[in-house]
Design a protein around this motif. Structure first.
Motif, PDB file in Angstrom:
ATOM      1  N   GLY A   1      -3.826   5.056 -18.601  1.00  0.00           N
ATOM      2  CA  GLY A   1      -3.629   3.906 -17.933  1.00  0.00           C
ATOM      3  C   GLY A   1      -4.916   3.490 -17.565  1.00  0.00           C
ATOM      4  N   GLU A   2      -4.705   2.767 -16.160  1.00  0.00           N
ATOM      5  CA  GLU A   2      -5.930   2.092 -15.594  1.00  0.00           C
ATOM      6  C   GLU A   2      -7.150   3.086 -15.418  1.00  0.00           C
ATOM      7  OE1 GLU A   2      -7.775  -1.495 -14.188  1.00  0.00           O
ATOM      8  OE2 GLU A   2      -5.619  -1.197 -14.847  1.00  0.00           O
ATOM      9  N   ALA A   3      -8.050   2.643 -16.045  1.00  0.00           N
ATOM     10  CA  ALA A   3      -9.468   3.655 -15.770  1.00  0.00           C
ATOM     11  C   ALA A   3      -8.896   5.156 -16.353  1.00  0.00           C
ATOM     12  CB  ALA A   3      -9.967   3.592 -14.393  1.00  0.00           C
TER      13      ALA A   3
ATOM     14  N   THR B   1       0.048   2.894 -10.845  1.00  0.00           N
ATOM     15  CA  THR B   1      -1.140   3.167 -10.716  1.00  0.00           C
ATOM     16  C   THR B   1      -1.766   2.462  -9.651  1.00  0.00           C
ATOM     17  OG1 THR B   1      -1.287   3.782 -13.020  1.00  0.00           O
ATOM     18  CG2 THR B   1      -3.235   3.387 -11.911  1.00  0.00           C
ATOM     19  N   GLY B   2      -2.425   3.101  -8.631  1.00  0.00           N
ATOM     20  CA  GLY B   2      -3.269   2.428  -7.609  1.00  0.00           C
ATOM     21  C   GLY B   2      -4.730   2.766  -7.701  1.00  0.00           C
ATOM     22  N   ARG B   3      -5.298   1.551  -7.002  1.00  0.00           N
ATOM     23  CA  ARG B   3      -6.648   1.668  -6.742  1.00  0.00           C
ATOM     24  C   ARG B   3      -6.849   2.402  -5.596  1.00  0.00           C
ATOM     25  NH1 ARG B   3      -7.696  -3.191  -6.945  1.00  0.00           N
ATOM     26  NH2 ARG B   3      -7.536  -3.455  -4.721  1.00  0.00           N
TER      27      ARG B   3
ATOM     28  N   ARG C   1       0.793  -1.299  -0.020  1.00  0.00           N
ATOM     29  CA  ARG C   1       0.001   0.015  -0.104  1.00  0.00           C
ATOM     30  C   ARG C   1       0.811   1.279  -0.025  1.00  0.00           C
ATOM     31  NH1 ARG C   1      -3.082  -3.408  -1.298  1.00  0.00           N
ATOM     32  NH2 ARG C   1      -5.106  -4.006  -0.430  1.00  0.00           N
ATOM     33  N   PHE C   2       0.379   2.317  -0.467  1.00  0.00           N
ATOM     34  CA  PHE C   2       1.152   3.446  -0.700  1.00  0.00           C
ATOM     35  C   PHE C   2       0.002   4.609  -0.274  1.00  0.00           C
ATOM     36  CE2 PHE C   2       3.145   7.151  -2.932  1.00  0.00           C
ATOM     37  CZ  PHE C   2       4.464   6.845  -2.805  1.00  0.00           C
ATOM     38  N   ILE C   3       0.419   5.836   0.263  1.00  0.00           N
ATOM     39  CA  ILE C   3      -0.256   6.606   0.634  1.00  0.00           C
ATOM     40  C   ILE C   3       0.171   8.115  -0.030  1.00  0.00           C
ATOM     41  CG2 ILE C   3       0.422   7.546   2.682  1.00  0.00           C
ATOM     42  CD1 ILE C   3      -2.591   7.913   3.669  1.00  0.00           C
TER      43      ILE C   3
ATOM     44  N   ALA D   1      -3.861   0.970  -3.508  1.00  0.00           N
ATOM     45  CA  ALA D   1      -3.198  -0.525  -3.709  1.00  0.00           C
ATOM     46  C   ALA D   1      -2.980  -0.568  -5.421  1.00  0.00           C
ATOM     47  CB  ALA D   1      -4.777  -1.435  -3.626  1.00  0.00           C
ATOM     48  N   PRO D   2      -1.493  -0.885  -5.391  1.00  0.00           N
ATOM     49  CA  PRO D   2      -1.017  -0.938  -6.768  1.00  0.00           C
ATOM     50  C   PRO D   2      -1.859  -1.836  -7.651  1.00  0.00           C
ATOM     51  CG  PRO D   2       0.638  -0.978  -5.016  1.00  0.00           C
ATOM     52  CD  PRO D   2      -0.622  -1.237  -4.450  1.00  0.00           C
TER      53      PRO D   2
END
Length: 162
Positions: A99-101, A114-116, A43-45, A132-133
């Protein structure tokens, strides 16, 4: 209130550009408050100023893309740190791909993920986005480049106050 400056003035972390898309709108900004916060699960913030255009786009987004800036990319830091998306399209003059979405991935930055968005944490004048990557850049060949640090950008005139 305790003066926090004696501690915070010695911090010199890496700088990031964070990008988002929602409702057909793209946004991105320079960020100095970010960190990995869990190993398992990873996880990353990333903390976004509530005054920032990117924050307003990100709060409706499902994903954020976090780009780690190499030391020689001062121009990109200036671009995303001194302009505001309230007045300019920051993506009109930089190469990017969806990228994602649709979260923008900057083509000239080799270290990104990219993280959700898993959650949001109120933190005063910034909100933390827990990520969340879901997509990560390819491994970097050879020695890792030195990173652009906060102290090297203290002279920037931000597009918005913190």
């Amino acid at each position: 209130m305790t003066d926090f400056d004696p501690f915070s003035d010695v911090l010199d972390g890496p700088m990031y550009v964070v990008t988002a898309t929602s409702g057909g709108e793209r946004a991105g900004c320079l960020v100095g408050f970010a960190s990995q916060c869990s190993i398992d699960p990873p996880r990353f913030i990333v903390w976004l100023s509530v005054a920032n255009h990117t924050y307003r786009v990100a709060r409706e987004a499902a994903y954020l893309t976090v780009h780690l800036l190499p030391k020689d990319d001062r121009a990109l830091a200036d671009h995303f740190g001194t302009e505001t998306g309230d007045r300019v399209d920051k993506f009109a003059t930089v190469g990017w791909r969806p990228g994602e979405a649709g979260s923008p991935v900057l083509e000239e930055v080799s270290s990104w993920f990219t993280g959700r968005i898993e959650g949001r944490i109120e933190g005063g004048d910034h909100v933390g986005f827990l990520l969340a990557p879901v997509a990560v850049c390819p491994p970097i060949e050879g020695p890792l480049p030195p990173l652009l640090q906060y102290r090297e950008l203290r002279d920037l005139d931000p597009g918005h106050p913190a």
